[in-house]
Design an enzyme around this catalytic site. Structure first.
Site, PDB file in Angstrom:
ATOM      1  N   ASP A   1      -7.359 -13.873  -7.752  1.00 18.58           N
ATOM      2  CA  ASP A   1      -6.904 -12.840  -7.405  1.00 18.58           C
ATOM      3  C   ASP A   1      -6.728 -11.741  -8.295  1.00 18.58           C
ATOM      4  OD1 ASP A   1      -4.876 -11.063  -6.169  1.00 18.58           O
ATOM      5  OD2 ASP A   1      -3.746 -12.691  -4.937  1.00 18.58           O
TER       6      ASP A   1
ATOM      7  N   LYS B   1      -1.634  -2.825  -2.888  1.00 19.53           N
ATOM      8  CA  LYS B   1      -0.791  -2.315  -4.094  1.00 19.53           C
ATOM      9  C   LYS B   1      -1.733  -1.473  -4.690  1.00 19.53           C
ATOM     10  CE  LYS B   1       1.390  -6.253  -2.952  1.00 19.53           C
ATOM     11  NZ  LYS B   1       0.929  -7.515  -3.276  1.00 19.53           N
TER      12      LYS B   1
ATOM     13  N   ARG C   1     -14.959  -4.278  15.514  1.00 17.26           N
ATOM     14  CA  ARG C   1     -14.558  -5.606  14.942  1.00 17.26           C
ATOM     15  C   ARG C   1     -15.586  -6.170  14.012  1.00 17.26           C
ATOM     16  NH1 ARG C   1     -15.041 -10.255  17.420  1.00 17.26           N
ATOM     17  NH2 ARG C   1     -14.544  -9.707  19.473  1.00 17.26           N
TER      18      ARG C   1
ATOM     19  N   TYR D   1       1.261 -15.640  -6.375  1.00 20.51           N
ATOM     20  CA  TYR D   1       2.052 -14.797  -4.907  1.00 20.51           C
ATOM     21  C   TYR D   1       2.414 -15.958  -4.121  1.00 20.51           C
ATOM     22  CZ  TYR D   1       3.059 -11.988  -1.252  1.00 20.51           C
ATOM     23  OH  TYR D   1       3.639 -11.381  -0.032  1.00 20.51           O
TER      24      TYR D   1
HETATM   25  C1  PLP Z   1       0.861  -8.793  -2.556  1.00 22.06           C
HETATM   26  C2  PLP Z   1      -0.015  -9.696  -2.994  1.00 22.06           C
HETATM   27  C3  PLP Z   1      -0.720 -10.480  -2.055  1.00 22.06           C
HETATM   28  C4  PLP Z   1      -0.549 -10.390  -0.627  1.00 22.06           C
HETATM   29  O1  PLP Z   1      -0.983  -9.300  -0.246  1.00 22.06           O
HETATM   30  P1  PLP Z   1      -0.341  -8.510   1.145  1.00 22.06           P
HETATM   31  O2  PLP Z   1      -1.463  -7.284   1.383  1.00 22.06           O
HETATM   32  O3  PLP Z   1       0.977  -8.228   1.057  1.00 22.06           O
HETATM   33  O4  PLP Z   1      -0.676  -9.594   2.247  1.00 22.06           O
HETATM   34  C5  PLP Z   1      -1.477 -11.547  -2.650  1.00 22.06           C
HETATM   35  N1  PLP Z   1      -1.569 -11.627  -3.805  1.00 22.06           N
HETATM   36  C6  PLP Z   1      -0.979 -10.836  -4.808  1.00 22.06           C
HETATM   37  C7  PLP Z   1      -1.154 -11.319  -6.481  1.00 22.06           C
HETATM   38  C8  PLP Z   1      -0.065  -9.905  -4.380  1.00 22.06           C
HETATM   39  O5  PLP Z   1       0.688  -9.118  -5.292  1.00 22.06           O
END
Ligand code: PLP
Length: 387
Positions: free
Chosen positions: A187, A212, A63, A115
């Site tokens: 982000d 992604k 952890r 998001y």
């Molecule tokens: C998918 C996504 C998230 C969230 O990510 P997860 O791994 O699904 O929790 C946050 N910001 C953006 C721009 C995303 O496309």
């Protein structure tokens, strides 16, 4: 021989390009010669009892730190031009951790298009906790400046946004945040570090959903928080991640690190394919509009060319004929899968308004993630579905 190659792998030779560094990042395992690093599943590590405390990076308990996670974090920090990174269980967990590190009474200025899960976190969980958020259109620099307050601690933006594919001028918003003593969080999930590096443009924190493009094959959930510098806020996040425990598992760290080796080539291919498809759709009489950063019809085309090296693989389209026409188009497609998420090998299409909770996304909008299929096959599929 081995020693000199290891020296290059350790980053001593700064002339290596990112593609080369990505492939040669992992050390060859000195005990076996394995090129692919082993997955270290052990949760606990033998350490010498000295009566002293432990160094934060010493391997003690998974952890706290794990070899696979440490390797991934080091690579991601380097890739974004940051100093330190923390890999957590999802992109959403990354944002949750940041908000938990703020205090009641703190104020956030956030992009109004982002998001949707992040907005739900802020409104449903953190507003009652005393964390207040003002939403603004981050493509409007004056709106961002006007929203700043003395208690603003954090400015959050996505560029391009998900799903409207709007851009923000990262450098200008960074200046606005810093003038008020706030940090800028970008982000970078949609753009990826291949297209842009927000820290170079003044951001203090970068968050990426590894789910992604970094994982890239629809098979790993993960997130990362990257800091430009190791300040007291970065330290607090590290404590929250390690003591809170929402860390990325060794297996998922390994999968994300594998994805990084081919990231540059994949994102360039996604981007080339997406641009071809954007051109095709923008000229189609049954399509009302296409939102893609590197298509000349994008209202911020100039900024997109200046700020993004490639356009990435995500676009949104508006279908003529409204909600029903959009839904019917999804159902006529054969190669595009009706599914959420983006950034992987398969092309995906989604009617966003159906899955977003309380959003203002247009009812005829489809979000399209262009995969790594041949673009001519994807265009042929769109052609038959639009007939
Ligand atoms: C998918 C996504 C998230 C969230 O990510 P997860 O791994 O699904 O929790 C946050 N910001 C953006 C721009 C995303 O496309």
């Amino acid at each position: 021989m081995i020693a000199s190659i290891q020296g290059m792998r350790m980053g001593n030779n700064m002339s290596l390009r990112p593609e080369t560094k990505a492939v040669h990042n992992a050390m060859i395992d000195p005990t076996s010669g394995a090129i692919v690093p082993p997955i270290v599943l052990s949760t606990t590590f033998e350490y010498e009892t000295t009566g002293q405390g432990h160094d934060p990076d010493e391997l003690v308990y998974t952890r706290y730190q794990n070899p696979n996670r440490a390797a991934l974090e080091a690579t991601l920090a380097k890739l974004e031009g940051g100093t330190v990174a923390h890999a957590v269980s999802s992109g959403s967990a990354a944002m949750l951790t940041i908000f938990q590190a703020l205090r009641p009474g703190d104020h956030i200025v956030s992009s109004d298009d982002m998001y949707f899960g992040v907005r739900v976190q802020l409104n449903e969980f953190f507003a009652p906790w005393g964390l207040e958020t003002t939403y603004v259109d981050m493509s409007d620099v004056n709106a961002a400046r006007a929203a700043m307050r003395p208690k603003t601690k954090l400015v959050i933006l996505e560029s391009p946004t998900n799903p409207m594919i709007r851009l923000a001028d990262i450098r200008s918003i960074a200046d606005i945040a810093h003038e008020s003593g706030a940090r800028l969080l970008v982000d970078n999930t949609v753009a990826t570090p291949v297209a842009q590096n927000p820290i170079e443009l003044g951001a203090d924190i970068v968050v990426i959903s590894l789910t992604k493009y970094i994982g890239g094959h629809h098979d790993v959930l993960g997130g990362v928080i990257i800091f430009a510098k190791e300040d007291e806020f970065a330290e607090r996040i590290m404590r929250l991640v390690r003591i809170g425990g929402g860390v990325l598992s060794p297996m998922n760290s390994w999968l994300a690190a594998r994805g990084l080796q081919s990231l540059s080539y994949r994102v360039r291919a996604h981007s080339e394919n997406a641009l071809q498809i954007a051109r095709y759709l923008a000229a189609h009489p049954k399509i009302e509009g296409v939102f893609y950063p590197h298509h000349p019809s994008h209202p911020q085309y100039e900024l997109a060319l200046r700020q993004m090296r490639v356009g990435s693989g995500l676009m949104s389209i508006l279908v003529k004929g409204g909600r029903q026409a959009a839904i019917e188009l999804v159902n006529r497609l054969k190669l595009f899968t009706s599914a959420t998420s983006f950034g992987g090998t398969h092309s995906l299409i989604e009617h966003r308004a159906s899955i977003e909770e309380s959003s203002s996304t247009p009812a005829n909008l489809l979000r399209v993630s262009i995969g790594l299929e041949h673009p001519a096959d994807l265009i042929a599929d769109l052609q038959q579905a639009l007939e």
